[in-house]
Design a protein around this motif. Structure first.
Motif, PDB file in Angstrom:
ATOM      1  N   LEU A  67       0.822  -1.206   0.000  1.00 37.57           N
ATOM      2  CA  LEU A  67       0.000   0.000   0.000  1.00 37.57           C
ATOM      3  C   LEU A  67       0.855   1.255   0.000  1.00 37.57           C
ATOM      4  CD1 LEU A  67      -2.806   1.267   0.128  1.00 37.57           C
ATOM      5  CD2 LEU A  67      -2.754   0.985   2.621  1.00 37.57           C
ATOM      6  N   ARG A  68       1.944   1.244   0.752  1.00 39.23           N
ATOM      7  CA  ARG A  68       2.821   2.417   0.780  1.00 39.23           C
ATOM      8  C   ARG A  68       3.385   2.705  -0.604  1.00 39.23           C
ATOM      9  NH1 ARG A  68       7.986   3.605   4.805  1.00 39.23           N
ATOM     10  NH2 ARG A  68       9.166   2.247   3.421  1.00 39.23           N
ATOM     11  N   GLY A  69       3.805   1.660  -1.305  1.00 41.04           N
ATOM     12  CA  GLY A  69       4.316   1.846  -2.654  1.00 41.04           C
ATOM     13  C   GLY A  69       3.255   2.393  -3.589  1.00 41.04           C
ATOM     14  N   ALA A  70       2.026   1.894  -3.445  1.00 37.57           N
ATOM     15  CA  ALA A  70       0.933   2.360  -4.301  1.00 37.57           C
ATOM     16  C   ALA A  70       0.608   3.823  -4.035  1.00 37.57           C
ATOM     17  CB  ALA A  70      -0.301   1.491  -4.083  1.00 37.57           C
ATOM     18  N   LEU A  71       0.573   4.223  -2.764  1.00 37.64           N
ATOM     19  CA  LEU A  71       0.267   5.616  -2.432  1.00 37.64           C
ATOM     20  C   LEU A  71       1.348   6.562  -2.941  1.00 37.64           C
ATOM     21  CD1 LEU A  71      -1.127   5.314   1.212  1.00 37.64           C
ATOM     22  CD2 LEU A  71      -2.401   5.411  -0.930  1.00 37.64           C
ATOM     23  N   ALA A  72       2.590   6.157  -2.785  1.00 41.38           N
ATOM     24  CA  ALA A  72       3.682   7.003  -3.264  1.00 41.38           C
ATOM     25  C   ALA A  72       3.589   7.208  -4.773  1.00 41.38           C
ATOM     26  CB  ALA A  72       5.025   6.377  -2.888  1.00 41.38           C
ATOM     27  N   ALA A  73       3.262   6.135  -5.494  1.00 44.20           N
ATOM     28  CA  ALA A  73       3.152   6.234  -6.955  1.00 44.20           C
ATOM     29  C   ALA A  73       1.930   7.049  -7.361  1.00 44.20           C
ATOM     30  CB  ALA A  73       3.092   4.834  -7.565  1.00 44.20           C
ATOM     31  N   ARG A  74       0.780   6.793  -6.739  1.00 46.60           N
ATOM     32  CA  ARG A  74      -0.450   7.497  -7.115  1.00 46.60           C
ATOM     33  C   ARG A  74      -0.390   8.966  -6.740  1.00 46.60           C
ATOM     34  NH1 ARG A  74      -2.301   4.345 -11.026  1.00 46.60           N
ATOM     35  NH2 ARG A  74      -2.776   2.223 -10.287  1.00 46.60           N
ATOM     36  N   GLY A  75       0.348   9.297  -5.700  1.00 50.81           N
ATOM     37  CA  GLY A  75       0.474  10.696  -5.326  1.00 50.81           C
ATOM     38  C   GLY A  75       1.151  11.531  -6.384  1.00 50.81           C
ATOM     39  N   GLN A  76       2.012  10.921  -7.168  1.00 56.75           N
ATOM     40  CA  GLN A  76       2.696  11.628  -8.248  1.00 56.75           C
ATOM     41  C   GLN A  76       1.841  11.736  -9.495  1.00 56.75           C
ATOM     42  OE1 GLN A  76       6.408   9.571  -8.851  1.00 56.75           O
ATOM     43  NE2 GLN A  76       7.100   9.891  -6.749  1.00 56.75           N
ATOM     44  N   GLU A  77       0.714  11.005  -9.510  1.00 62.89           N
ATOM     45  CA  GLU A  77      -0.137  10.954 -10.709  1.00 62.89           C
ATOM     46  C   GLU A  77      -1.517  11.563 -10.471  1.00 62.89           C
ATOM     47  OE1 GLU A  77      -0.453   6.788 -11.163  1.00 62.89           O
ATOM     48  OE2 GLU A  77       1.663   6.467 -11.679  1.00 62.89           O
ATOM     49  N   ASN A  78      -1.723  12.193  -9.312  1.00 60.91           N
ATOM     50  CA  ASN A  78      -3.049  12.688  -8.938  1.00 60.91           C
ATOM     51  C   ASN A  78      -4.063  11.548  -8.947  1.00 60.91           C
ATOM     52  OD1 ASN A  78      -4.729  14.804  -8.069  1.00 60.91           O
ATOM     53  ND2 ASN A  78      -5.556  15.076 -10.140  1.00 60.91           N
ATOM     54  N   GLY A  79      -3.635  10.370  -8.457  1.00 63.35           N
ATOM     55  CA  GLY A  79      -4.486   9.193  -8.463  1.00 63.35           C
ATOM     56  C   GLY A  79      -5.540   9.234  -7.373  1.00 63.35           C
ATOM     57  N   HIS A  80      -6.502   8.315  -7.486  1.00 61.00           N
ATOM     58  CA  HIS A  80      -7.631   8.257  -6.561  1.00 61.00           C
ATOM     59  C   HIS A  80      -7.611   6.960  -5.746  1.00 61.00           C
ATOM     60  CE1 HIS A  80      -9.095  11.422  -9.241  1.00 61.00           C
ATOM     61  NE2 HIS A  80     -10.048  11.682  -8.355  1.00 61.00           N
ATOM     62  N   LEU A  81      -7.809   7.123  -4.437  1.00 61.48           N
ATOM     63  CA  LEU A  81      -7.977   5.996  -3.531  1.00 61.48           C
ATOM     64  C   LEU A  81      -9.393   6.048  -2.971  1.00 61.48           C
ATOM     65  CD1 LEU A  81      -6.961   3.666  -1.583  1.00 61.48           C
ATOM     66  CD2 LEU A  81      -6.328   5.503   0.000  1.00 61.48           C
ATOM     67  N   VAL A  82     -10.105   4.933  -3.084  1.00 59.95           N
ATOM     68  CA  VAL A  82     -11.406   4.807  -2.436  1.00 59.95           C
ATOM     69  C   VAL A  82     -11.249   3.868  -1.244  1.00 59.95           C
ATOM     70  CG1 VAL A  82     -13.760   3.929  -2.642  1.00 59.95           C
ATOM     71  CG2 VAL A  82     -12.783   5.319  -4.478  1.00 59.95           C
ATOM     72  N   ILE A  83     -11.730   4.310  -0.089  1.00 57.00           N
ATOM     73  CA  ILE A  83     -11.642   3.517   1.139  1.00 57.00           C
ATOM     74  C   ILE A  83     -13.045   3.090   1.537  1.00 57.00           C
ATOM     75  CG2 ILE A  83     -10.979   3.516   3.567  1.00 57.00           C
ATOM     76  CD1 ILE A  83      -8.898   5.668   2.890  1.00 57.00           C
ATOM     77  N   ALA A  84     -13.249   1.798   1.689  1.00 54.85           N
ATOM     78  CA  ALA A  84     -14.519   1.282   2.192  1.00 54.85           C
ATOM     79  C   ALA A  84     -14.387   1.126   3.699  1.00 54.85           C
ATOM     80  CB  ALA A  84     -14.843  -0.062   1.546  1.00 54.85           C
ATOM     81  N   GLY A  85     -15.039   2.028   4.446  1.00 58.35           N
ATOM     82  CA  GLY A  85     -14.997   1.957   5.896  1.00 58.35           C
ATOM     83  C   GLY A  85     -14.340   3.168   6.519  1.00 58.35           C
ATOM     84  N   ALA A  86     -15.067   3.841   7.413  1.00 56.04           N
ATOM     85  CA  ALA A  86     -14.546   5.032   8.091  1.00 56.04           C
ATOM     86  C   ALA A  86     -14.267   4.733   9.553  1.00 56.04           C
ATOM     87  CB  ALA A  86     -15.526   6.200   7.962  1.00 56.04           C
ATOM     88  N   GLY A  87     -13.608   3.587   9.803  1.00 57.90           N
ATOM     89  CA  GLY A  87     -13.125   3.271  11.133  1.00 57.90           C
ATOM     90  C   GLY A  87     -11.719   3.809  11.313  1.00 57.90           C
ATOM     91  N   TRP A  88     -11.033   3.330  12.360  1.00 66.25           N
ATOM     92  CA  TRP A  88      -9.692   3.847  12.648  1.00 66.25           C
ATOM     93  C   TRP A  88      -8.719   3.570  11.507  1.00 66.25           C
ATOM     94  CZ3 TRP A  88      -9.804   7.321  16.161  1.00 66.25           C
ATOM     95  CH2 TRP A  88     -10.676   7.220  17.238  1.00 66.25           C
ATOM     96  N   ILE A  89      -8.708   2.354  10.983  1.00 71.66           N
ATOM     97  CA  ILE A  89      -7.781   2.037   9.898  1.00 71.66           C
ATOM     98  C   ILE A  89      -8.096   2.886   8.673  1.00 71.66           C
ATOM     99  CG2 ILE A  89      -7.021   0.244   8.286  1.00 71.66           C
ATOM    100  CD1 ILE A  89      -5.889  -0.128  11.038  1.00 71.66           C
TER     101      ILE A  89
END
Length: 420
Positions: A140-162
């Motif tokens: 996940l860290r690798g994916a976020l680092a890469a998507r951050g450079q591309e204006n990528g989108h992350l969808v999160i299912a669940g608004a708990g602590w994680i």
């Protein structure tokens, strides 16, 4: 050294298992200690996986409980990458996936929990994540680092602590974030609507979008990778990565197949243990996320999925295995860091258990303490960007004393003077 002829087996090489092994040696146990884990990594702590390690503030080596040499020096036999597949309480034997039988005098089950898997199409697509293991966090860290450079989108299912901690980490990388949550606020069952809305505002200020009142119905793919997420109300959200953070289930399969008693759903599920963390079999104990323990303070079973429970529960189980008197009654505790907000929570106040929420301090500045009460008795407290007070809050919860809500809300009244 005592008990040199005895063998203690610990199934589950997480924090609870590692702390149990450490405590057995610290208490003078001289027999065999065998620590079994289905991951190839030695025991590590899980909070950094959604906090410092995920954000890049901490490196991989910082998450481990002990250095590799410690296990050799302490005489702990590690069986890593080898899940336990069968438990026979009659012969006191655990069988590993490769067929290796391990006979024990005492057994500790610290098998933890695993992410729940929603039954929706598309969960097998590339770019769909769960976050429980170190390997998950690395990916996940690798994916976020890469998507951050591309204006990528992350969808999160669940608004708990994680979900919220990953949202904060993702925004730090510059990733666009949408959180889908069926309840009307984040952390609805953890904190209630009174405090959940505060976390919604916090994340909105940092650019997170929320879609409340809906569930993920389908993860849509293109050429085998994530393209969008559809919700059960007909909305569609663009996505390059998806995190499924819809809760965790205790890993009870080994215990259930062996005939050990399990806790009911209203008790959080898990392996039923008494206040000494002993299961329905007198030679088998359980600790950490998988254990639903009789809690002397709250007079009911509790299953707690947080770091402190593993850190405290492993040593308590080890002492009970050695025949020491154990009454496991810590006030449940957890913490979270999101952007510039740090918080600690202690106590137990599930939905419907409290009748009043009292705050002291400035909620607008996010520097306050919230208290959950039932008929004037403090059930739980959360300090937000206010430090060195959690121990006193725990003492108030443990006391069971009646408190005056007006004095509780007054920052000028010392917490230690509130018990009546």
């Amino acid at each position: 050294m005592v008990d040199e002829h005895r063998t203690f087996v610990i199934v589950g090489a997480g924090l609870a298992g590692a702390r149990a092994a450490e405590t057995l040696r610290a208490e003078g146990f001289g027999g065999r200690v065998i620590l079994v884990g289905d991951e190839r990594d030695r025991p590590y702590e899980r909070p950094p996986l959604s906090k410092g390690f995920l954000t890049g503030a901490a490196d991989r080596s910082s998450v481990f409980v002990h250095d590799p040499a410690w296990y050799t020096q302490a005489g702990i036999e590690l069986h890593l990458g080898q899940p336990a597949t069968r438990l026979d309480p009659l012969s006191r034997t655990v069988v590993l996936a490769d067929g290796t039988p391990l006979t024990y005098d005492r057994l500790l089950l610290a098998t933890g929990a695993e992410p729940r898997r929603p039954d929706v199409p598309g969960t097998g697509l590339a770019g769909v994540h769960r976050l429980r293991r170190l390997s998950d966090a690395e990916r996940l860290r690798g994916a976020l680092a890469a998507r951050g450079q591309e204006n990528g989108h992350l969808v999160i299912a669940g608004a708990g602590w994680i979900g919220l901690e990953v949202a904060a980490a993702a925004r730090g990388y510059g990733v666009e974030v949408t959180v889908i949550e069926p309840e009307p606020t984040p952390l609805h069952f953890a904190l209630g609507p009174e405090l959940g809305s505060l976390f919604a505002d916090l994340h909105r200020e940092h650019g997170v979008r929320f879609h409340f009142g809906a569930r993920v119905a389908e993860i849509v793919g293109h050429d085998g990778t994530v393209w969008a997420v559809r919700t059960d109300d007909g909305e569609e959200h663009p996505a390059h990565e998806v995190l499924l953070a819809v809760g965790a289930a205790p890993r009870t399969a080994l215990a259930e197949a062996a005939g050990l008693a399990l806790a009911g759903r209203d008790e959080g599920g898990g392996i039923a243990v008494d206040a000494s963390l002993r299961t329905s079999d007198p030679h088998v104990f359980a600790a950490g996320d998988v254990a639903s323990a009789e809690h002397p303070l709250f007079g009911r079973r509790l299953r707690t999925e947080h770091w402190a429970n593993a850190d405290d529960g492993g040593p308590a189980a080890a002492r009970a295995m050695l025949g020491r008197h154990v009454s496991y009654d810590p006030v449940p505790y957890f913490f979270s860091d999101q952007y510039d907000l740090g918080m600690e929570f202690c106590g137990h106040a599930p939905p419907g258990a409290y009748d009043q929420v009292v705050c002291r301090g400035d909620m607008g500045k996010r520097e306050f303490i919230a208290f959950w009460l039932l008929q004037g008795r403090l059930l739980a407290g959360m300090n937000v960007n206010v430090w060195e007070v959690n121990e006193r809050i725990q003492q108030l919860v443990r006391s069971g004393a009646q408190v005056d809500p007006d004095r509780l809300a007054d920052p000028g009244v010392p917490l230690e003077s509130l018990a009546s």
